[in-house]
Design a protein around this motif. Structure first.
Motif, PDB file in Angstrom:
ATOM      1  N   GLN B 266      56.400  55.921  53.213  1.00 16.52           N
ATOM      2  CA  GLN B 266      56.450  56.930  52.156  1.00 16.52           C
ATOM      3  C   GLN B 266      55.345  56.680  51.137  1.00 16.52           C
ATOM      4  O   GLN B 266      55.256  55.598  50.557  1.00 16.52           O
ATOM      5  CB  GLN B 266      57.789  56.885  51.424  1.00 16.52           C
ATOM      6  CG  GLN B 266      58.979  57.148  52.319  1.00 16.52           C
ATOM      7  CD  GLN B 266      60.277  57.015  51.538  1.00 16.52           C
ATOM      8  OE1 GLN B 266      60.482  57.651  50.511  1.00 16.52           O
ATOM      9  NE2 GLN B 266      61.154  56.160  52.020  1.00 16.52           N
ATOM     10  N   GLY B 267      54.538  57.720  50.897  1.00 16.40           N
ATOM     11  CA  GLY B 267      53.437  57.590  49.945  1.00 16.40           C
ATOM     12  C   GLY B 267      53.902  57.238  48.550  1.00 16.40           C
ATOM     13  O   GLY B 267      53.193  56.577  47.797  1.00 16.40           O
ATOM     14  N   ARG B 268      55.129  57.638  48.193  1.00 15.50           N
ATOM     15  CA  ARG B 268      55.586  57.360  46.823  1.00 15.50           C
ATOM     16  C   ARG B 268      55.810  55.868  46.566  1.00 15.50           C
ATOM     17  O   ARG B 268      55.978  55.445  45.428  1.00 15.50           O
ATOM     18  CB  ARG B 268      56.866  58.148  46.498  1.00 15.50           C
ATOM     19  CG  ARG B 268      58.061  57.771  47.355  1.00 15.50           C
ATOM     20  CD  ARG B 268      59.330  58.489  46.913  1.00 15.50           C
ATOM     21  NE  ARG B 268      60.411  58.220  47.861  1.00 15.50           N
ATOM     22  CZ  ARG B 268      61.699  58.292  47.568  1.00 15.50           C
ATOM     23  NH1 ARG B 268      62.083  58.659  46.368  1.00 15.50           N
ATOM     24  NH2 ARG B 268      62.610  58.045  48.492  1.00 15.50           N
ATOM     25  N   PHE B 269      55.849  55.088  47.661  1.00 16.32           N
ATOM     26  CA  PHE B 269      56.003  53.644  47.500  1.00 16.32           C
ATOM     27  C   PHE B 269      54.732  52.881  47.901  1.00 16.32           C
ATOM     28  O   PHE B 269      54.758  51.656  47.993  1.00 16.32           O
ATOM     29  CB  PHE B 269      57.175  53.132  48.359  1.00 16.32           C
ATOM     30  CG  PHE B 269      58.523  53.624  47.907  1.00 16.32           C
ATOM     31  CD1 PHE B 269      59.001  53.323  46.638  1.00 16.32           C
ATOM     32  CD2 PHE B 269      59.316  54.388  48.755  1.00 16.32           C
ATOM     33  CE1 PHE B 269      60.247  53.774  46.221  1.00 16.32           C
ATOM     34  CE2 PHE B 269      60.569  54.846  48.335  1.00 16.32           C
ATOM     35  CZ  PHE B 269      61.025  54.540  47.062  1.00 16.32           C
ATOM     36  N   ALA B 270      53.652  53.628  48.136  1.00 17.84           N
ATOM     37  CA  ALA B 270      52.448  53.003  48.703  1.00 17.84           C
ATOM     38  C   ALA B 270      51.909  51.884  47.814  1.00 17.84           C
ATOM     39  O   ALA B 270      51.303  50.938  48.302  1.00 17.84           O
ATOM     40  CB  ALA B 270      51.369  54.058  48.931  1.00 17.84           C
ATOM     41  N   HIS B 271      52.130  51.985  46.499  1.00 17.45           N
ATOM     42  CA  HIS B 271      51.554  51.009  45.571  1.00 17.45           C
ATOM     43  C   HIS B 271      52.367  49.716  45.479  1.00 17.45           C
ATOM     44  O   HIS B 271      51.947  48.771  44.840  1.00 17.45           O
ATOM     45  CB  HIS B 271      51.498  51.644  44.176  1.00 17.45           C
ATOM     46  CG  HIS B 271      52.845  52.154  43.751  1.00 17.45           C
ATOM     47  ND1 HIS B 271      53.310  53.406  44.136  1.00 17.45           N
ATOM     48  CD2 HIS B 271      53.840  51.574  43.056  1.00 17.45           C
ATOM     49  CE1 HIS B 271      54.535  53.560  43.655  1.00 17.45           C
ATOM     50  NE2 HIS B 271      54.881  52.471  43.002  1.00 17.45           N
ATOM     51  N   LEU B 272      53.543  49.686  46.082  1.00 14.25           N
ATOM     52  CA  LEU B 272      54.416  48.524  45.902  1.00 14.25           C
ATOM     53  C   LEU B 272      53.813  47.271  46.523  1.00 14.25           C
ATOM     54  O   LEU B 272      53.313  47.292  47.639  1.00 14.25           O
ATOM     55  CB  LEU B 272      55.793  48.780  46.530  1.00 14.25           C
ATOM     56  CG  LEU B 272      56.696  49.814  45.860  1.00 14.25           C
ATOM     57  CD1 LEU B 272      58.072  49.798  46.511  1.00 14.25           C
ATOM     58  CD2 LEU B 272      56.820  49.543  44.368  1.00 14.25           C
ATOM     59  N   THR B 273      53.882  46.191  45.779  1.00 13.54           N
ATOM     60  CA  THR B 273      53.444  44.899  46.313  1.00 13.54           C
ATOM     61  C   THR B 273      54.603  44.297  47.112  1.00 13.54           C
ATOM     62  O   THR B 273      55.737  44.760  47.009  1.00 13.54           O
ATOM     63  CB  THR B 273      53.107  43.927  45.170  1.00 13.54           C
ATOM     64  OG1 THR B 273      54.305  43.713  44.409  1.00 13.54           O
ATOM     65  CG2 THR B 273      52.024  44.493  44.257  1.00 13.54           C
TER      66      THR B 273
END
Lengths: 386, 299, 581
Positions: B266-273
């Protein structure tokens, strides 16, 4: 049958005799007795209705809308902040053309907290599409409540009955309570024009695009305009059956009057007393009581007020930055009269937040009006302490 | 049998029409379609503002073959209470009154009316299709948005800081007769729950996870897969709660899948480390354990 | 009041069907069946997926008829086939392959208990002679008979069946079943002339003149020598000859200890048979169990029955005493690089030798075809008759198939070769070109890249696949979320004591219920089985069942092209294509 009852209970009796089917309400002073009495009536079986004790006025109106959309006769009552909280749903009720009847007990808005009478709450809702009918006596409250259902269900518009906090809501008066059978004959069961019905399923209130929205609003406006005549017919029939009528606008000793007071609500009763006293002194002072505020009875007011020299409009309300709302509406209504028949209109802001409007106050208004050929200013605040 | 042969278990009648205005791959119309299959034509739908206000079609159309009342955002449960009251007065105890609301209309602006109706135990079925943000207005966060998610009001540099509101626990605290969670990935489970709810009187609450391709940023065709993964990795446990106190899982196996693939697609979580994903996992695990305790206490 | 265009409130008057949301899409779903890997992997060319699908719906007779359309001997192959279908079964990558052989066996038995009336094409005047009544000859005869031809089958043995009867032990294939299946072929009008060796009793030249076409399927019966000294000492025998003798009812004296050399089915059959005759038996194989060509189930059974398997060892010398074998000396092997067969080549470890005391050695390292007994002027390639896919040889009108050619030597391959030759002969006699009417080119007849379909050749596909694409469905094309893991049912076995004590059938197959549940485990790869998932998951209500039960319609004027249907189709029967292509 005559009973001595307070104004709030006159509302309750009206709703009961009208056989309201769904009542949804939230407590607020000074309205609370209306629904307390109705809940008693429901509890002991005098009224066969579902009473929803909802968690806010907003939900009270939403529930009335749901019930009305399903074909039921729906009723609620509120006041002041409660009415203000309903604002969004007042639009929804009118736009959905739901013939809901609501009593609003006029009360001032905070802050600071003020529970006493003031018309600003109901007048703030003037553009929501509700019919507004202001009452002067408990008998008028009861009669108007029943007539309101008949009117609402004829024109498919919601109707607000308005009465003053405490001066009516908590004041007991003898009220002639009509027989249920007679009321039933006057107000048969509701026949909904549209309703939620599983055997004829439709969607209500979907997205309406710019190509059709105006046409729907035009029909709302036309229904409002029709309401003036329909109200007259309803009152005529009420009078035939019960011997009383009030009129959208009532003229009191107005013939040949040079000065006409324009009032609404309980100030009218005080004004009748003052007018009587002035007439005894052969002063050409009369009174015009405005019962119907929406739709505004423009033609009727032109006919009654045109030709007087002076008109003094009493406003127990305030549109800050503009002034009294009845005086503004009256000025606008008379603007098109020929100059020779157009009276000078003197606006007076009085009695805000429950301050008493005594005969002395009215005498001051009459005297000040007669003393100045042209209005001192657009709105004169009377009885304000330095 | 090795295949879930559901053809015989899903009613064939359709109470929804094509031509509705949902985005391609949207789970919300599918959820409605399945729910209506279980409820049947004797249903009145009350719909506060949500994506479905558009999906239902503009006037003079309707994508539903049952009566539908569009109402204001915060009024789903209250309006439905009025509809129910009117039906009661007409002697109609059989028609189901269903609220169909999004997460915004349920978790946020409509919570007061929902709480009121639930406390009064109004005889309504309240369905919340949860796409975890204000999607109709362009993906703003709601209190249903999971911690860490990007939305248009929680940019990736400052993603959603709060954990998702535990709406079923909120409803359970009202002790309403029936609460269930469901997803479009398990149609039979969904239908069974709706049928069960239909037969119960009082307030019934159904929480349906509804993946949103543009809002969650995943390919249209993966909608069902996303719903399935959410269940498998325990982000969205399938539950039933009776009277607010009897909790039970309705999944037929208790294996758990890792969270990583669900978040990573999911792109909405793409930034999660990886650390943030670990935090997410511990949120999920903690909630699961809490539910397990409720289930254990119910037995 | 005049009727207005706009109602006073926003009340609906129509459905959203007026909005054709199909214009939004840029990809569209294609509803079309593809080929299951079991079908492609079956050397016989059986529509396995098809009969599984019919069984799922309880349509037993149709399932039987579909199976018999492609395979004349299902009760036999259900028992003795090495079932490569199960090797290619996609379910293998999910849990365990479907027990296809057990389902085939059940259907084969059902066909014997409930004989069908087999359809035949219009009778034709041509006569075909078939030499050799093994699986290739039987298949060719059967299919030609069903295609309308007069067929006579010749065999040197006293009874038809070839290696099925001569070589395969009774405990694997009860003869009454083989007899029943041959009887079914006879009932089609095929006549059998046994005890006649063509080329010897009847000269080839006059024989060939009797028929419009001839199919040669004489098999491979010559055992290969081990190439060691003293190979003809008493006690060293050819494994196949031993099996034939036992199958004729003889009980040869083997002594106490028997060593079988080889790793194929013949070796395992020899070992298990020898054990039943009371010998302690060792199988010597030069590679490891991983390379062993015998059917794994057979190897497992042999071990269960007490056969000892010795891997990475080969005989290098026989030690005899008094003209009688006493011991076999062996060398240890190790595995080197892969050879041409893809298996790792065994290399002797010179100094690592050991000796086994033994009374009998059975050599089972393979058989050769008897090329000397073939019709004259028939071209030979390597060690078999040169024949193309349809059995065409260098001589017009003479076709060949089975072990006598260079094909893989399995029952299934022989049955497949017989079927292809029947098509080849049909095409030859009807003078059809490669791409004749009805799309008779070979690729169109194949299941993917597998064997050909008689259903397609006869244009009689009873499964009615939808817009079928001859494209294989891989495991990754499936959506296995819709399947639950279910253990494969194990065949029932005779008790160990009963197995060892005689020649009763060991593998009892599955009971009826378990066989049906195996059929229900089938994914139906590539073929719509009307599971409704596409319809149920369509967010746009754009998929509907066709009225006649023939699949689904996709309303493209509403389909938004989300692709959910194709993604969720469990079996790859829906694909996506760019809009406008």
């Amino acid at each position: 049958m005559k009973k001595v009852i307070i104004g709030n209970h006159a509302v309750s009796w009206g709703a009961r005799l009208a056989r309201a089917e769904v009542i949804s309400a939230y407590p607020i002073t000074p309205q609370t007795q209306v629904v307390e009495e109705l809940s008693e009536m429901c509890a002991d079986g005098r009224l066969d209705a579902r009473f929803l004790k909802v968690e806010s006025e907003h939900s009270a109106m939403a529930a009335c809308i749901g019930a009305s959309a399903t074909g039921a006769r729906a009723f609620t009552a509120t006041s002041s902040h409660g009415l203000a909280l309903m604002h969004e749903m007042l639009h929804w009720a009118a736009g959905g053309r739901h013939p809901i009847v609501m009593a609003n007990i006029n009360r001032a808005l905070g802050p600071g907290w003020n529970i006493w009478t003031d018309q600003t709450d109901s007048l703030s809702q003037r553009d929501t599409g509700w019919v507004q009918l202001y009452c002067e006596t408990n008998q008028e409250v009861l009669d108007t409540t029943i007539m309101a259902f008949r009117l609402a269900e004829t024109v498919d518009l919601p109707v607000m009955i308005v009465l003053d906090a405490f001066y009516l809501s908590h004041t007991a008066e003898p009220v002639d309570i009509p027989d249920q059978d007679a009321v039933d004959a006057f107000l048969p069961r509701r026949q909904a024009r549209f309703k939620l019905d599983v055997s004829d399923p439709h969607a209500f209130g979907a997205l309406v695009r710019p190509d059709s929205y105006m046409e729907m609003r035009l029909q709302l406006q036309e229904a409002m305009e029709r309401t003036r005549d329909v109200f007259d017919r309803v009152e005529v029939e009420w009078q035939q059956r019960f011997g009383r009528r009030y009129g959208a606008v009532e003229a009191y000793r107005a013939d040949d009057a040079e000065l006409l007071l324009v009032t609404s609500g309980t100030i009218t009763s005080t004004a009748r007393f003052v007018v009587d006293r002035r007439r005894e002194r052969n002063e050409a002072v009369g009174l015009v009581k405005v019962k119907m505020f929406r739709p505004f009875p423009v033609e009727r007011l032109r006919a009654l007020l045109g030709g007087a020299r002076q008109v003094a409009v009493l406003d127990r309300n305030l549109s800050p930055g503009r002034g009294g709302i009845f005086s503004e509406e009256t000025r606008a209504a008379l603007y098109d009269l020929p100059e020779e028949t157009r009276p000078a209109i003197h606006g007076y802001v009085v009695g805000l937040g429950g301050r008493d409007v005594t005969p002395t106050v009215l005498d001051e208004i009459i005297d000040r009006t007669r003393a100045s050929a042209v209005p001192e200013r657009e709105d004169v605040w009377v009885g304000v302490n330095p | 049998m090795s295949q879930v042969m559901i053809a015989d278990r899903v009613p064939t009648h359709e109470l929804m029409t094509s031509g509705h205005l949902a985005c391609p791959g949207c789970a919300a119309p599918l959820a409605m379609r399945l729910v209506l299959k279980a409820l049947g034509p004797q249903t009145i739908v009350v719909m506060p503002a949500s994506c479905w206000s558009i999906i239902a079609g503009p006037w003079p159309q309707s994508s539903l073959k049952v009566p539908l009342y569009h109402t204001a955002f915060e009024t789903g449960a209250a309006t439905a209470s009025g509809v129910r009251a009117a039906l009661d007065m007409q002697g109609d105890r059989d028609t189901t009154v269903m609220v169909w609301a999004g997460d915004g209309g349920t978790f946020d602006i409509g919570l007061q009316a929902l709480s009121g109706a639930a406390e009064r135990n109004e005889d309504i079925l309240y369905c919340c299709y949860d796409n975890e943000a204000y999607m109709n207005t362009g993906v703003q966060r709601s209190s249903a948005t999971p911690r860490g998610a990007w939305t248009s009001t929680t940019p990736a540099s400052h993603p959603e800081a709060s954990a998702k509101k535990d709406i079923v626990a909120v409803l359970a605290a009202h002790h309403i007769p029936y609460i269930a969670t469901a997803t479009v990935a398990y149609p039979v489970d969904l239908l069974e729950k709706v049928k069960k709810a239909k037969a119960i009187r009082g307030t019934r609450f159904l929480h349906i996870l509804s993946p949103c391709p543009p809002g969650w940023k995943f390919p249209d065709e993966a909608t069902i897969e996303l719903a399935r993964m959410a269940v498998a990795c325990r982000v969205f446990p399938l539950l039933e709660i009776e009277d607010g106190v009897r909790w039970r899982f309705t999944m037929d196996d208790d294996t758990t899948e890792p969270l990583q693939p669900y978040l990573r697609c999911q792109g909405r979580f793409a930034h999660l480390t990886d650390e943030q994903i670990a935090q997410f996992q511990s949120d999920v695990t903690a909630r699961w354990k809490w539910i397990e305790r409720q289930v254990a206490a119910s037995e | 009041m005049p009727e207005r265009r706009v109602s006073p409130v926003a009340v609906s008057q129509t459905s959203t069907l007026v909005t054709k949301t199909g214009s939004w899409k840029y990809i569209r779903p294609l509803y079309q069946d593809r080929v299951a890997p079991c079908n492609a992997g079956c050397p016989v060319g059986i529509d396995i997926e098809g009969y599984m699908s019919l069984l799922r719906e309880g349509r037993w007779d149709e399932a039987r008829d579909l199976l018999l359309l492609e395979n004349p001997l299902p009760a036999t192959t259900g028992r003795v086939c090495h079932h490569p279908c199960e090797t290619s079964c996609n379910r293998r990558q999910f849990d365990e392959p479907v027990s296809i052989h057990a389902v085939e066996r059940m259907l084969g038995d059902y066909a014997l208990e409930h004989p069908p009336s087999l359809t035949r094409a219009a009778e034709r005047s041509e006569e075909v002679g078939i030499v050799g009544s093994g699986p290739a000859g039987l298949a060719c005869a059967y299919h030609l008979a069903r295609l309308g031809y007069g067929v006579t089958v010749f065999d040197a043995a006293p009874e038809p069946g070839g290696m099925l009867r001569l070589g395969i032990p009774e405990y694997r294939l009860p003869r009454r079943l083989l007899d029943g299946e041959i009887e079914r072929i006879r009932a089609l009008g095929v006549s059998f002339q046994c005890g006649v060796r063509i080329g010897q009793d009847v000269p080839w030249r006059s024989f060939l003149g009797l028929f419009d076409a001839v199919f040669v399927s004489t098999g491979a019966h010559l055992g290969k020598d081990l190439g060691l000294q003293k190979e003809n000492v008493a006690g060293v025998r050819a494994g196949l000859a031993f099996l034939k003798a036992v199958n004729r009812g003889e009980r040869p004296e083997l002594g106490r200890r028997v060593v079988v050399v080889g790793g194929g089915n013949t070796a395992i059959d020899c070992a298990r048979t020898a054990m039943r005759l009371g010998a302690e038996t060792v199988v010597l194989y030069r590679r490891t169990s991983a390379e062993m060509p015998a059917i794994p189930d057979e190897i497992e059974e042999a071990e269960r029955e007490g056969v000892q398997l010795v891997f990475l060892a080969a005989p290098v010398a026989f030690h005899a005493e008094d003209g009688r074998l006493r011991a076999v000396e062996c060398v240890r092997m190790r595995l080197g690089d892969a050879d041409a067969s893809g298996r790792r080549r065994p290399i002797p470890v010179p100094d690592d030798r050991f000796t086994i005391e033994v009374d009998t050695v059975l050599s089972a390292i393979g058989e050769n075809a008897d090329l000397a007994g073939l019709p004259p002027e028939l071209a030979v390639q390597e060690s078999g008759v040169a024949a193309d896919a349809l059995g065409t040889t260098s001589r017009a009108g003479v076709f060949a198939g089975g072990d006598v050619t260079n094909a893989a030597r399995t029952v299934a391959d022989a049955l497949g070769a017989g079927k292809r030759a029947a098509v080849g002969i049909d095409r030859y006699l009807r003078r059809l070109s490669d791409d004749g009417p009805n799309g008779t080119g070979l690729p169109a007849l194949r299941f993917g890249n597998g064997n050909i379909s008689m259903a397609r050749w006869r244009d009689a596909d009873p499964v009615h696949r939808i817009n079928a694409l001859n494209e294989l469905v891989e495991f990754d094309d499936l959506n296995t979320s819709h399947f639950r893991r279910v253990r494969r049912r194990r065949d029932d076995r005779l008790s160990l004591a009963e197995s060892r004590g005689g020649f009763a059938e060991v593998n009892l197959g599955l009971d009826h219920e378990d066989a049906v549940s195996e059929a229900l485990r089938c994914f139906n790869c590539g073929v719509c089985n009307h599971c409704d998932l596409c319809l149920i998951f369509c967010p746009d209500v754009a998929i509907s069942r066709r009225a006649n039960g023939g699949g689904y319609d996709i309303a493209l004027e509403y389909c938004k092209g989300c692709g959910v249907c194709a993604e969720e189709c469990p079996r790859g029967a829906l694909t996506l294509t760019r809009e406008g292509l």
